[in-house]
Design an enzyme around this catalytic site. Sequence first.
Site: not given
Ligand code: NAD
Length: 534
Positions: A282, A316
């Site tokens: 997502e 998002c």
């Molecule tokens: P992010 O990708 O920076 O982090 C998300 C999660 O991934 C965190 O828990 C982080 O610690 C973890 N993470 C980071 N690097 C990783 C790796 N290499 N391997 C595994 N896990 C890792 O996202 P963010 O800044 O916390 O959130 C914002 C983003 O999330 C935006 O792009 C938003 O659109 C998206 N989002 C999407 C939805 C959806 O349903 N489509 C919902 C909410 C947020």
Amino acid sequence: MLASRVLLRTRITSSRHLSTRAATILNALDLSTNTEIPGVYDGTWGGSGDLLESKCPTTGEVLGRVRTASPKELHEALDKTRGACRYIRSVPAPKRGEILRQVREALATKRDELGALVSLEMGKIKTEGQGEVQEFVDICDYGVGLSRMMNGRVVASERPGHSILEVANPLGVVSVLTAFNFPVAVYGWNFALSLAAGNATIWKPSETTPLCAVAVTKIIAQVLENNGIPGAVSALVTGDKYIGEAITESKDVDLVSFTGSEHVGRIVGKTVQSRFGKVLLELGGNNASIIMPDADMNLALPAVFFGAVGTAGQRCTSTRRLYLHSSIADEFLTKLQKLYSSVRVGDPLTASTLLGPLHTSKGVSTYAAAIDHLRSIGADILTGGEKYLNSPLDKGNFVQPTIAIPKSLNTTDKIWRTETFAPVLNVGIFDELEQAIEWNNNVPQGLSSSLWTRDIRNVGKWIGPAGSDAGIVNINVGTSGAEIGAAFGGNKSTGWGRESGGDAWKQYVRWSACTINFSDAAPLAQGVDFSVDA
Ligand code: NAD
């Protein structure tokens, strides 16, 4: 690699004075205000890894310090989750539904307190913080019903005396990696379906919202304990991206449900795929609203305003692109700017506030970089474009919601193609709906989209094969926000994942086709004859 890296990290030791504003909320949720908070739960609470500091985006104060999972503790938690899934898979589904019902009740009792914590730690306004907890409550209700409805099928067999069943069984261990912007609801969407389906779930929340995760887990853990169910049915491992990586790589995890950025989602998707695990992505959105000349302005204006400015542009599904028909563009923009100028900015915990801070200072830098880029390409910035510098907003990550008209409508420019996770709305003007639909679709992402019209012919185009290619295709409803009843998710680089309602539960089970022979013969399918003449 994980172990050596963690050992090299320095410990965070700065002192803090907690405000009454924060202490009241933390106390109400049994979160310590003066000692380290254990950030690992697998039946017992622990944690001896690095310290995470949770910072208030409104005031900059340190809200709490959470002790994360060490690599060893992560593996222990995974082992316990594996054990817990063996237990829970044998509990009849309606009985699992009863556990969800109790979780629902426990969450509803704490709705206001937990909602306030979301506002405090993430920065979204009060009504949205509470709404997020309500979403968890709603999906638990859904999970209770689902626990009596996760039906397989009986398929007609071509062979006499045979039946074919399509059977759903639990997957095993589901890990949920979540983003900062929905620090409660996204775990809820996954946990409710995962438990109804008979799995144990392990949660790795965003490193910037550990308090919400600990508070939610405490509420669930109490319900599990009351029912004599292993705590690792809903385990928690706080930590940074290295914990996330270790989970993604682990063969002990059957499904990785990841919510976050496209950049990280691409890495997670490849890693899980390379070990033939199951992955649900997502990811980011870059959502457009299209306003036709026959749209009801009184409905469209507030919807675009909420879509672009609500949650400070950190959903998002936030509206990032606005395509206006040339005949109404001036009027719409004049009225929209008026709404922007009236936005009440401030502490998200104050009931009247509509615009809270960005979650982190990194978010402010992303916003500033997008504004710089807009200026460098000669965009017309109608309103916004600056950080709020007056006191007390200067203590937090407050930025002005921005409306810009880039000169070029070329969708290869990064301003149209990139999700800027901040309140920046880019506007384009069109003459034909087909043109606007092409712009809507010609970006990598495909999460949410919205058309405003009263003409049924436009509706037909919009939802049909040449219409919007997003996972959410709304009419006279904004891009932002969704109910739990339908499957939620996006296409293309948003990851094709579906969570929450609809058929999303089918991803949390493994399917088997079982052919059963009730007859006294054993014929082969398709009339194949493999008989031996005796
Ligand atoms: P992010 O990708 O920076 O982090 C998300 C999660 O991934 C965190 O828990 C982080 O610690 C973890 N993470 C980071 N690097 C990783 C790796 N290499 N391997 C595994 N896990 C890792 O996202 P963010 O800044 O916390 O959130 C914002 C983003 O999330 C935006 O792009 C938003 O659109 C998206 N989002 C999407 C939805 C959806 O349903 N489509 C919902 C909410 C947020």
